[in-house]
Each structure stands twice: as C-alpha cells, then as structure tokens.
Design an enzyme around this catalytic site. Structure first.
Site, mmCIF file in Angstrom:
data_model
loop_
_atom_site.group_PDB
_atom_site.id
_atom_site.type_symbol
_atom_site.label_atom_id
_atom_site.label_comp_id
_atom_site.label_asym_id
_atom_site.label_seq_id
_atom_site.Cartn_x
_atom_site.Cartn_y
_atom_site.Cartn_z
ATOM 1 N N ARG A 183 12.963 22.545 22.365
ATOM 2 C CA ARG A 183 13.372 23.222 23.604
ATOM 3 C C ARG A 183 14.565 24.149 23.446
ATOM 4 O O ARG A 183 14.996 24.762 24.401
ATOM 5 C CB ARG A 183 13.593 22.193 24.706
ATOM 6 C CG ARG A 183 12.293 21.499 25.065
ATOM 7 C CD ARG A 183 12.232 20.933 26.447
ATOM 8 N NE ARG A 183 10.907 20.365 26.680
ATOM 9 C CZ ARG A 183 10.502 19.168 26.244
ATOM 10 N NH1 ARG A 183 11.317 18.410 25.536
ATOM 11 N NH2 ARG A 183 9.282 18.747 26.494
ATOM 12 N N GLU A 232 7.677 6.163 25.160
ATOM 13 C CA GLU A 232 6.230 5.901 25.169
ATOM 14 C C GLU A 232 5.827 5.048 23.973
ATOM 15 O O GLU A 232 4.665 4.646 23.845
ATOM 16 C CB GLU A 232 5.453 7.229 25.139
ATOM 17 C CG GLU A 232 5.183 7.821 26.511
ATOM 18 C CD GLU A 232 6.455 8.098 27.291
ATOM 19 O OE1 GLU A 232 7.325 8.801 26.759
ATOM 20 O OE2 GLU A 232 6.592 7.565 28.400
ATOM 21 N N ASN A 235 12.147 6.797 31.459
ATOM 22 C CA ASN A 235 11.516 5.592 31.996
ATOM 23 C C ASN A 235 11.862 4.350 31.185
ATOM 24 O O ASN A 235 12.065 4.424 29.969
ATOM 25 C CB ASN A 235 10.000 5.765 31.989
ATOM 26 C CG ASN A 235 9.454 5.967 30.591
ATOM 27 O OD1 ASN A 235 9.632 7.033 30.013
ATOM 28 N ND2 ASN A 235 8.807 4.954 30.030
ATOM 29 N N ASP A 288 6.553 5.521 35.337
ATOM 30 C CA ASP A 288 6.997 6.493 34.335
ATOM 31 C C ASP A 288 7.484 7.770 34.996
ATOM 32 O O ASP A 288 7.057 8.861 34.649
ATOM 33 C CB ASP A 288 5.885 6.813 33.319
ATOM 34 C CG ASP A 288 6.357 7.848 32.282
ATOM 35 O OD1 ASP A 288 7.541 7.822 31.907
ATOM 36 O OD2 ASP A 288 5.530 8.682 31.867
ATOM 37 N N ASP A 322 10.606 8.686 34.886
ATOM 38 C CA ASP A 322 11.758 9.201 34.136
ATOM 39 C C ASP A 322 12.866 9.631 35.109
ATOM 40 O O ASP A 322 12.662 9.685 36.312
ATOM 41 C CB ASP A 322 11.397 10.429 33.277
ATOM 42 C CG ASP A 322 10.806 10.058 31.920
ATOM 43 O OD1 ASP A 322 10.450 8.892 31.712
ATOM 44 O OD2 ASP A 322 10.709 10.958 31.070
ATOM 45 N N ARG A 337 10.949 13.548 38.911
ATOM 46 C CA ARG A 337 9.498 13.363 38.843
ATOM 47 C C ARG A 337 9.009 12.498 40.010
ATOM 48 O O ARG A 337 7.850 12.590 40.414
ATOM 49 C CB ARG A 337 9.100 12.705 37.512
ATOM 50 C CG ARG A 337 9.232 13.613 36.305
ATOM 51 C CD ARG A 337 7.979 13.661 35.430
ATOM 52 N NE ARG A 337 7.576 12.423 34.815
ATOM 53 C CZ ARG A 337 7.849 12.067 33.557
ATOM 54 N NH1 ARG A 337 8.554 12.859 32.790
ATOM 55 N NH2 ARG A 337 7.395 10.934 33.067
#
Lengths: 557, 557
Positions: free
Chosen positions: B131, B193, B260, B302, B304, B329
């Site tokens: 990024r 994850e 998360n 999830d 986050d 989110r």
C-alpha cells in the site's frame, strides 16, 4: 468461443445500436485509401501506402495530441496487428482474440477467443502474433496460429465459418492479415524455418470454401522446377507467404512476397530456387501467376522476399510509371513496373552492405560480392545485412506529396558459415553456424528514402531498432513507435520530432489514422513482443513491461 | 536486488541530476498536507484527509484533464499503493518492486525488486499487494510480504537496512505503508485470518533497529486480558494492524486501527477481546497506549477496526473539537475526540444494517440486534454488512471546505452461521459457514457523508463496488476510480460527474494530486486485484485486464 463483455456499463452490446456496422463492399475496399472514415485494408489501402489524406492533425498542431481512450487487450505476447475501422467500430486482433471496440469511446463491444493446443505453438518461430483482419460484406476474416482461416460476424463476433488451411504439424502456422481482392479471401502461411513447402490460398468469403492453392515451390516438371536440385529438396523448399500482399484493382493483380528457400544453408539447394524470395503478381480469382520477380535468387541468408509491396505512380524520365516499391531484407529498395515485373531501380537503403555490390538492372540479379561467394564455398564470413535484414516485416509508408518512403531500417550483420543440415519434421531448418551477431551503434534508423535512389533525405537513428509500422499523412507527418514505448510524430519533410507520448509497453504495431464526425484520430497498439524482443537479447528491453493496449489519440479541443 | 533501467534513452540515471532529491525532515512530514509540491505521507498528510489545497484544476476546467504520462509497473497482482512524491521524484511500490520515477516525464530512474520464496505466499489472504512507502531523511521505508521492513536510499534505490519483523510461517505478512512519526518508523502486520497474535512495531529509521513492540492482544495478567477466555485463545487472538495509522504531531499521538479477533467465530472467544477491532492512541516514541476505543467488542463478523482514522477539527455545539473520523467495516461512522477517545457521534453510513441498531453514546458500545444475538447463539442469520464491511480498506477523503467525508461504501450482507473451528498452523482461521453472499443492486456507492449524522448529501451508485481510494481538493473536486477502469472527477458539492478517463485496468489505488512548476497533476495507479477481485466472483470483472500502470494527468494547455 464467443464471450460478450459484461463489465458494468462499460461494455454494452446495446452500444452497437449507436454505431452503424453496415456491410461494406468490394468498391469500399478499392476506395479505402481515399476514404479516411474507414480503415478496411491492411496497409490503409490496397496500395499499402499507409498514407492518409487527412490533415486536421498537422505539423502546426500535432503537439496538442492527447490520448482519448485506451483499450487493454490482456495480450502479453506482442501486438503487431493493424486495427481496422468500419461504421464506428474498431476491430483488433491478437494471436488469441478478436475485439470489436466502439471507436468513439474505446468500450468493448464483443470479443472472440481462440484456444490453442500447446502443441501448436512448437513451430512458431518469431512470436505468437497476428497482424490483422480483413473485412467484406459484414464478415471479418482472420487467420490462426493453428492453421485456420475464420470468418466472424462483424456485428456479433460469432463464427460464420472456419476452414483449415493445412496441418500445423507439418510446420505451418498463420499470422498474416488476409487480403480480400476481387471477392476472394487470400491468406498465406509461415513455416520455412521448419521445412514447409510454401503456398498461398484463395477462399470464398461466403462459405470459406477453398477456391485455389498456389504452391510457391514447384513440383518436378512444373515451371521453375529446373531451379531446384533433382532430389526431394522442393518438398521442404520454403517460400512462405506470411505477409499480406497489395492489390491493383485496375490491373486485377495481387502482389504477394514469398519467403526464404529452406534450409537457410544455400549450398545444399543449388539453383535459383524459384519462386522463393520473390514477388508474385497473381490473379486473385484463380491464383494464376501473371509475372514474377525474384529479389534474391538462391537466397543465401534467409532474406525472404515477404516485405510489403507498396504501389504508387512514380515519375521516371518524364514518364509516369505504375510501380511497386519493396524494401527487401536484402538491403535493396526495388522499384518495379507493376504492369509487367520489369525492374526500374534497385538501390541499397542500408548504411552497410557486404553481400552484394548492386543489382544488375538488365538481368534483375544481385551482383554477389566475393564475401558471399566465399560463403557459398562454405566459409565463415561477415555478411551485412544479417538474417533480420535491412528492414524486417515492419511496414514502411509512402507519402505521395513528399515522394518519400518512410522506413524503420535495421543496421546489422553477422559472422556466419554454412553448416550441415538435415530435414527433420518440426525441427528448425537452418543449416548455418552463427559465430557472432553484429550491429551498428544505432541498430535501427527511421529513414525518409527517395525510392529511385535509396538515399535518405533525413534519418532518425535509434539505439534500439524499431519494429513498428510507419504512418504518413497529408498533414506532412510521419508517425512511428519504439520498442521502448514512445509513440512519436515527425515532420515528414525534415524528420524533426514534433510530439511524443510514452505508452506503457513497447510498440511493434501498425499506426493508423481515421476520422469520425470531422475529427481526426490516430490509433496504435502498444505491446512488446515479436522476433527481436524474443531473439534479440537486447538488455535495454529487459524492463519494458509486456502489453498490450490499443491507444487512440486526438487533438485536444 | 537493485537494477538500473537500461531502456535506451528513456531511462537514464543521469536524469536524477535534473531533479532535486534532497533529504526531507520530520518538519516536512508535519507540513505535508499544506505543501502540495510533495506527497510525503500515506493519506497526503498525517491527518490522512486526502485533501489538497490545490485548486488549479477545478470544476470549471477539469474537463480539460488529459494523461501526460503513464508508467507501466509490470505488476499483474493489483496496485493498491499510494505514490509518494519528493523533489521531483515519484516513488511507487508494488508487492515485489519499488520504483523511482521522474515526475516530470514518467521515466524510470531506478527500481528495487524483492524475490519471495513461494512458501511465503501461502498465507496472503487478500491479494499480494503493497500500500505504499514512507520517507525520511533520504530513505524510503517499505514492508514486504515475507515480513521485513526495508529502507532504500531515495537517490539510488540501494538497500540501506532490512529488518525482519517476525516469522511469516506463523501466518504473518506485511502489506502496510509504514508511518514515520516523531522520528520512528512504525509498521503493522496482517495475519488474523491465519491465527496470529497482532502487534505493531517501531523501528529506528537510521539503523532499522526495533525500538518497541506493542501487542494488540494482551497476555494473561496484562491489561485487557480479562476480556479473553481463560485459555490459550489470546495466543492466536488476531488484532492485526494492516492499515497505516494517522498522527497528530501536537498531541504526539498515533491513531492506529486493529483488526478482527481470531477466529471469526465469536462463540469460541467470549468477552470483548481487547484490543481487537479498536483504535489505539499510541506514543510513537515508545509504543505506549494513551487511550483506546473499541468499535466492535467481541467482533462477531470480522469487521476489523483497521479502516483509516481521518483527523480534522469539527464544530459540535459551537465548540471546535479535535476529532478522529472512522468509517468502520461495521457500517458506523465514528467521530471521536482524539484528545481522549471519547465518542462524539456514531451513525450508520450504509443503506442497510441488521447487526446493530445503533451505538450507545454513553458506553460507546453497539446495540446488538436480535439477529446478532441469534447468531451468537449459534444460528444461521442474515447479517448486514457482511465481512467485507460497509467500507473496506479503500480510504475515504475529507474536504474541510465542504465538511463532507467522501467514501466508497459497500452495500452487502450474508447468510451466515458460526461453525466449529480449531487452530492449525498456517490454516484459515474462520469458523463460519457462509450460506449465501448478499448484495444490494448497487454493490457500492460513492457517498458524500456528513460526519456527524452519517447521512449522505449525494451518492453515486456503482453496480460493481469501488475499492479505490478517494481524493478531494480545494478545487471542489472529488476523484476516485472504478474496478472497471474509469478514473472520474466529481463535483464535491453535488456529485455531478465532470470528467472521466478509461485506464487500461481496474483502479484499486489511491489517487494523489501535486504540483510542479506551478502546474497541478493528478496521479493514480490502475491495476486490478485485491480482495474483491480475488474472492468476489464478480463476472463483470472477468474481462478487465490485469495492470498495472501509474497514470499522471494534467490540464491540457
């Protein structure tokens, strides 16, 4: 396999409603070079001058050229194709896909994809490319690497017919843009690097039925067979037909070049090896040969004779001649009376030539140098030009207003000797031992050449040679690209660089120009690949990303 | 590995002589949002407003925007990176390369490449992306997928130091753009994850030495450990730190979101699971936490809490508040007093929300719906937003002149139930059974949101959702991209589309604007990839070619 575009809004079948994709006629094809609203033929006209009468974009305003849309093809294998344009739709081919693109916006309308058995690709010598399509009466014609000619419906991309030309397992492949002449679809083959016997074929545009096949190497007893050894050499004698011929509709003659004899080693195939490394003047309806001219008898260096045949009217000694101009890989620029095949001029257009000292205008034969004679005697020699030629396939352009031919030349040689060779199915059929590849400091030069003398009025040297096609216009401009990505406009009279844009990959495509609603556009594909990229070993191209994309430019307003 | 560009003429190390690549200071970083000649920080300023005071390009003239150069990265894996710009040089990262580009011409100056052991890539959940970089005192800092932070010399691209953060075999990876705050390079990790324990680290910019590590999940006995079950859950408790935090240099606080808790299944980790799905206010010199706020205690979906923290001064009841804005989110837009972590407002910014009916302003906790309670009891339910959230990582922009937050929202849900899950090294750590993915007709909407109410002043619906960053300017413009390739400028006050250009791939990058010699430029990367492209199964993206390229636009003149 046909897939519609699904991309949200961007690709809509409905867009076809906004553009007229009417069938076009043989008359349209004949007039293509005069009607800049369309691009219907390879070479922007049957004469393949790659000249446009458009002058909206000219030397005074070309610096205002900006990209208006780009269309990514997803093709990383090299974009050598010339776009066609009809009824507001652009057609673009890669080796695996055919795209219809809305010319106004760059949005995809349909795509047609070809899947190849990987086995097919074993005998593609010089890049998995395609050089374009032909169009007639609502059908688009193209060739495939696995030896088919296919016709697609221009409105939907659906396959109308598919005809197998021959078995790819014999070493054949097809990259050529077909030519539609006098209502016949004509397509040639590649494969002389793998021991094929070359031919050219005519197909019925409606049904795909084969109408004729013209072998470029005669069988024993046929005319020209006396120019081959009395053995089976003719069966693998080469003479491919991998670049599109031009057409004179008044004379009803197609001018199609033939490739090198096989193998490259000339010592094992004594004789002129007709009709290899030649131009054939052909009746499109029947495939009959009206006349032929051989550029390089017993071609010692894989010069081929395939490079484009540009048709024009030239003045010579107060007389206007209907000529064919041909810048051969052998380094000579030929001017031939296209009514009868008589040689009018043949002069070197490369800076360095060692294989021949000239061409005898009376006999039409090259005057071989002692170096070449030594080579033919089996010795290692330094020969210029080398296999890639003084100019490769990248088509030149001719501007009738300046009287100049604009060509991306190659300036290279090699240290080479004949070597033993035996034909094996699907194996490389060379028979030469290359000790060293040689290049001038500038490996390529964009030259503005006087056709009758071969002399350059101006020259733009390039460290990395260009394999891009050239375009010239009534705006007194010359457009061409570079394998390092630059697309450039030059002053047709001086060679001054007037404008440049860095595309994202290397340009080996063929620029075209066209107009729509009174506005002039210039289109070129950018996507590195092709023979030099694959085999040239040029470290300067190591960081050029693969493409490809179709770029369309217009004046900012 | 460092490679110089060799492309003929186009890429010349000598070009560096023409641009000044001086080292920049911490003061420069603090002023980044006010100095449009440079882009030195992720978010175009420590406040991450992605707002530029430039107004040369404005609503009246933006239609004259044209591409001035493109730079192909050769990266087909998705370009989510934000370019930096300093001293006339643009720096751009992909997961495998770092490029220095002459900002005036788009020519490559140097590139630095990273090679990964393929084993590294087994635990990259959502795209092999990067990024962006950070910059300080002549060094460029970036992270690698295989868990290193590296510093490159901005002039040469040579590696100055390389520090391993941790072992990728534990499930960690790094895609984040580092933050340089108060002289410390701060970088976070991904991996929740795959059952990691999250952390954030600070490094010495000179030597690469680790200065501190802040675990985002406490060990037993540490503050917050009472919010975890009394077992080993904390060891794989998630709380990744995969998006760059913002920084208030006056308060000397870094605001960094955490991800998360692991696994996704909330029923196996009873408790709030601090400090997951939270924002942490951190002292950059030491990594100490000044305050924290948890967006989603015991995060059931999830969600986050990683999305960007945008810093601004907002008026509330006549008072100017130093706030942090965060579109989570979970579908709520939080406005928090950034001096102390007190919640000022939290309103839904998505069209449909079923997981909570609101946020209790007193406790700061979401008011769970019966649906969520049913889910926590182990039942299959329909929850909106779904895992991808009401907005994913794609950063929003805040324009202090309009007072609006511009965000690409996602409008989706899912039919989901908790499922058994056991931690296995390097295995997906979800524990949910997804019966169906649900979407509104318009899967995404570009919304101009009032931060205090969450209400949209205007909205641009998108059938295919956008994962592009947003940029806004004093020219009252909003720029953003589409995964179908369009880069678009909107009127910041009305949302009217004012200009659009079709790039060749899908845009998931972060547009920036900058000036040079009095001229304003807009730059964005185009190169499809990322989580939605990989996992979204959206047939409308099937024909979008992979990228990538950096596009730079300016007004035609």
């Amino acid at each position: 396999m046909i897939r519609a575009f699904f991309v949200a809004g961007a690709f809509a079948a409905g867009l076809l409603g906004g553009v007229s994709a009417l069938a076009q006629s043989s008359a349209d094809l004949i007039n293509d070079h005069r009607t800049p609203g369309d691009v219907l033929t390879y070479g922007m006209g049957y004469n393949q001058q790659r000249y446009s009468p458009l002058a909206h974009i000219n030397r005074g305003n070309v610096k205002r050229l900006v990209p208006v849309w780009t269309f990514a093809t997803g093709n990383a294998l090299g974009d050598e194709s010339q776009p066609l344009l009809h009824g507001g739709v652009m057609y673009f081919t890669t080796s695996r896909s055919t795209f219809a693109i809305d010319a106004a916006t760059g949005k995809g309308l349909w795509r047609h994809d070809i899947e190849y058995d990987p086995d097919t690709l074993r005998t593609i010598c010089c890049g998995q490319v395609n050089r374009g399509a032909a169009i007639l009466d609502g059908k688009l014609f193209r060739t495939t690497l696995d030896m088919h000619v296919i016709a697609l419906d221009v409105k939907t991309g659906k396959e109308v017919w598919k005809t197998q030309s021959d078995d790819y397992k014999l070493g054949y492949s097809m990259t050529v843009a077909p030519l539609v002449a006098n209502g016949v679809v004509i397509a040639g083959v590649a494969g002389a690097e793998f021991g094929v016997r070359g031919y050219l074929e005519g197909y019925d545009p409606e049904s795909g039925k084969k109408l004729w096949r013209l072998w470029t190497v005669p069988a024993p007893g046929e005319p020209g067979s006396d120019t081959w050894p009395k053995n089976d050499a003719w069966k693998v004698g080469g003479g491919s037909t991998w670049l599109t011929g031009s057409y004179d509709p008044e004379l009803d003659l197609v001018y199609w070049g033939t490739g090198n004899p096989g193998p490259w080693n000339p010592t094992v195939r004594a004789g002129d090896n007709l009709y290899t490394s030649s131009v054939l003047a052909i009746r499109p309806k029947t495939g009959q040969v009206a006349w032929h001219y051989q550029f390089t008898p017993n071609d010692p260096i894989d010069f081929d004779g395939n490079n484009e045949m540009i048709l024009a009217d030239l003045k010579q000694g107060g007389q206007t001649r209907r000529v064919l101009m041909h810048a051969d890989r052998n380094g000579f620029l030929y001017v031939i009376d296209r009514t009868n095949g008589r040689l009018l001029a043949a002069n070197a257009f490369v800076d360095k030539m060692t294989w021949a000292s000239g061409v005898d205008l009376k006999t039409g034969r090259p005057i071989l140098s002692q170096t070449t004679k030594d080579y033919l005697a089996g010795n290692e020699v330094e020969l210029w030009p080398a296999v890639s030629g003084g100019k490769n396939w990248q088509p030149a352009a001719y501007n009738p207003e300046t009287g100049l031919l604009y060509a991306n030349t190659l300036e290279g040689g090699w240290l080479v000797a004949p070597a033993p060779i035996e034909h094996k199915p699907r194996a490389i059929f060379f028979g030469v031992k290359v000790a060293k590849r040689l290049w001038s400091d500038d490996r390529g030069i964009l030259k503005a050449i006087d056709p009758m003398t071969g002399k350059a009025k101006w020259r733009v040297p390039r460290a990395v040679p260009s394999y891009s096609g050239v375009l010239t216009t009534a705006g007194k401009l010359v457009f061409s690209g570079a394998m390092t990505g630059e697309f450039t406009a030059y002053d047709a009279e001086t060679g001054a660089k007037l404008w440049e844009f860095q595309t994202q990959s290397g340009i080996i495509g063929q620029p075209v120009t066209w107009e729509r609603d009174g506005k002039q556009y210039v289109t070129v594909a950018s996507g590195i690949g092709g023979v030099y990229h694959i085999h040239g070993g040029d470290a300067r191209l190591r960081n050029v990303p693969t493409g490809g994309a179709v770029w369309t430019f217009a004046l900012f307003d």
